[in-house]
Design an enzyme around this catalytic site. Sequence first.
Site, PDB file in Angstrom:
ATOM      1  N   HIS A  79      10.475  -7.304 -11.490  1.00  0.00           N
ATOM      2  CA  HIS A  79      10.481  -7.494 -10.031  1.00  0.00           C
ATOM      3  C   HIS A  79      10.653  -8.949  -9.618  1.00  0.00           C
ATOM      4  O   HIS A  79      11.423  -9.271  -8.724  1.00  0.00           O
ATOM      5  CB  HIS A  79       9.177  -6.973  -9.433  1.00  0.00           C
ATOM      6  CG  HIS A  79       8.832  -5.572  -9.853  1.00  0.00           C
ATOM      7  ND1 HIS A  79       9.774  -4.586  -9.976  1.00  0.00           N
ATOM      8  CD2 HIS A  79       7.646  -4.991 -10.177  1.00  0.00           C
ATOM      9  CE1 HIS A  79       9.189  -3.464 -10.351  1.00  0.00           C
ATOM     10  NE2 HIS A  79       7.898  -3.678 -10.483  1.00  0.00           N
TER      11      HIS A  79
ATOM     12  N   ASP B 137      14.536  -0.651 -10.186  1.00  0.00           N
ATOM     13  CA  ASP B 137      13.520  -1.693 -10.015  1.00  0.00           C
ATOM     14  C   ASP B 137      13.069  -1.532  -8.566  1.00  0.00           C
ATOM     15  O   ASP B 137      13.811  -1.867  -7.648  1.00  0.00           O
ATOM     16  CB  ASP B 137      14.130  -3.084 -10.237  1.00  0.00           C
ATOM     17  CG  ASP B 137      13.060  -4.164 -10.180  1.00  0.00           C
ATOM     18  OD1 ASP B 137      12.340  -4.226  -9.160  1.00  0.00           O
ATOM     19  OD2 ASP B 137      12.920  -4.935 -11.145  1.00  0.00           O
ATOM     20  N   HIS B 138      11.891  -0.984  -8.381  1.00  0.00           N
ATOM     21  CA  HIS B 138      11.579  -0.544  -7.024  1.00  0.00           C
ATOM     22  C   HIS B 138      11.479  -1.702  -6.022  1.00  0.00           C
ATOM     23  O   HIS B 138      11.570  -1.490  -4.827  1.00  0.00           O
ATOM     24  CB  HIS B 138      10.349   0.363  -6.996  1.00  0.00           C
ATOM     25  CG  HIS B 138       9.029  -0.335  -7.020  1.00  0.00           C
ATOM     26  ND1 HIS B 138       8.420  -0.732  -8.181  1.00  0.00           N
ATOM     27  CD2 HIS B 138       8.201  -0.719  -6.030  1.00  0.00           C
ATOM     28  CE1 HIS B 138       7.264  -1.311  -7.891  1.00  0.00           C
ATOM     29  NE2 HIS B 138       7.104  -1.333  -6.594  1.00  0.00           N
TER      30      HIS B 138
HETATM   31  C1  BG6 Z   1       4.741  -1.805 -10.867  1.00  0.00           C
HETATM   32  C2  BG6 Z   1       3.781  -2.364 -11.852  1.00  0.00           C
HETATM   33  O1  BG6 Z   1       6.056  -1.918 -11.322  1.00  0.00           O
HETATM   34  O2  BG6 Z   1       4.612  -2.507  -9.627  1.00  0.00           O
HETATM   35  C3  BG6 Z   1       2.359  -2.269 -11.331  1.00  0.00           C
HETATM   36  O3  BG6 Z   1       3.890  -1.669 -13.075  1.00  0.00           O
HETATM   37  C4  BG6 Z   1       2.247  -2.894  -9.971  1.00  0.00           C
HETATM   38  O4  BG6 Z   1       1.436  -2.872 -12.222  1.00  0.00           O
HETATM   39  C5  BG6 Z   1       3.343  -2.385  -9.032  1.00  0.00           C
HETATM   40  O5  BG6 Z   1       0.973  -2.582  -9.440  1.00  0.00           O
HETATM   41  C6  BG6 Z   1       3.345  -3.162  -7.734  1.00  0.00           C
HETATM   42  O6  BG6 Z   1       4.227  -2.578  -6.821  1.00  0.00           O
HETATM   43  P1  BG6 Z   1       4.049  -2.792  -5.248  1.00  0.00           P
HETATM   44  O7  BG6 Z   1       5.243  -2.112  -4.659  1.00  0.00           O
HETATM   45  O8  BG6 Z   1       2.750  -2.153  -4.871  1.00  0.00           O
HETATM   46  O9  BG6 Z   1       4.023  -4.273  -5.017  1.00  0.00           O
END
Ligand code: BG6
Length: 506
Positions: free
Chosen positions: A243, A180-181
């Site tokens: 997230h 989960d990044h």
């Molecule tokens: C991803 C989603 O997991 O996270 C995307 O699938 C979203 O739709 C993205 O744009 C947002 O990531 P960050 O790191 O740019 O907030």
Amino acid sequence: MNQMIIIFGASGDLTARKLIPAIYNLYKGKHLPENFVVLGASRSNITDGEFRKKVVQESAHLKSELDSQEEDFINTFSNKLFYEDLGDDYNTSYDRLSTRIADLNNKYSTDNNYIFYLSTPPSLYEAIAKNLSDQGLTKEEDGWKRIVVEKPFGYSLETAKNLNTGLQKYFNEKQIYRIDHYLGKETVQNLLVTRFANSIFEPLWNRNYIHHIEITNAETVGVEKRGGYYDKSGALRDMFQSHLLQIVSLIVMEPPINSNAEEIRNEKVKALKSLRIMTDDETLFNNTIKGQYVASKIDGKQVKGYREEEGVNPDSKTETYAAVKFFVDNWRWKDIPFYVRTAKRMPTKVTEVVIHFKTPHHQVFKEQDINNKDNKLIIRIQPDEGVLIKFGVKVPGQGFQVERANLDFYYSSLPNANIMEAYERLLLDAMQGDATLYARADEVEAAWTFVDPILNYWERDENVNTYGYPAGTWGPRNSDDLIDDEYTWRNPGENLADDSGYCVIN
Ligand code: BG6
């Protein structure tokens, strides 16, 4: 430890955009082990050389590095990359792949330590795991084996459970890393430190002092080229289930005994299990809002509505805006509302957590503006990463007029503030066998247990409206109705210290 990363779906966008740049940065930062190999695998028939060109030597995602670094330095890196064509199907015999892995392992002494990184649609996870297992590639007798899987982890509670059982047939839970990044973001990890390393916050972190909690995740972009995927998913599945509930769990959780992966994850699961599940239609109606962006002009430029986007059904009711109010049924949080929203095509890209403290029990001084009255702790996840405390100060002059002042901290002000990109940090953790920042099976299932009834209700009930909002605005007109009393969402600006409603007119 010496090792090999085998990336499935290596010809896809994520590999070029995120994974290879992250591995490159680890190489540049001297974090890679001495013997290290990346083996890309997917259905494109390309050679090692073509793969290296695509993801390194001619990659737009590494452009500034390619322009600024010595060619030798880049080539030493790209020589660590190899490619194997899987043929027409991921569900095929992995004989050739297995031989290739063994050859590379012998030649480059990667000590039989393998990470299988699945950057493929989840429908392929089980088949890939099975084929690896058939080749004996999941056994850990002579070296460790780990599998990393990308989101979306399931489409519902049931599908998430199936994915878990599918993977667990071939790998032990300890070998499975669900990425989960957001957990790779420094500022998300800092939520733990803010709470548990400061005696000025944790004593107040409960229903006695906190009035409500607000989390905003806003993006300026629309669905871009992902209309096909997004239209079947929507904001609740795409962002909230993963997230945002991860962020929620870090705010809600009890102090862990120590910082070990299992201790932290145990507390997170408990936190997610304590979210009050909304079951009846009335509660669901009153506590959720879905919206969808419609065509508008932003900075003088015409912007498409969601239904006009490529890959999106012109009658789609999929939400690009989701806001949920909920409660947490435990001792610490009883009766304290949480408001969480996520959306695309908002005025600015921002993710932040706002802890609204209660008004002092006895008010000695009169303060007027309710939104500006109480103490707030604002934790900025991105951009302009930092922490802001809003507290009352006396306005100079006669009487006791109170104003809010800002006490702010910015990550960028730290010396040597080299913030690792999320994928970099997470990959390095997986390489070192640290699963703290990865989601465990029960965690993912607990998150789905909360989200499933909302999704079902939205899909089932024709009274659920999908409210339109013009692209580039803060969502549907009724979005503030979700928040109790006279409170409203804090619509944050680009900078941490901007006050609500602040905007730049270009
Ligand atoms: C991803 C989603 O997991 O996270 C995307 O699938 C979203 O739709 C993205 O744009 C947002 O990531 P960050 O790191 O740019 O907030």
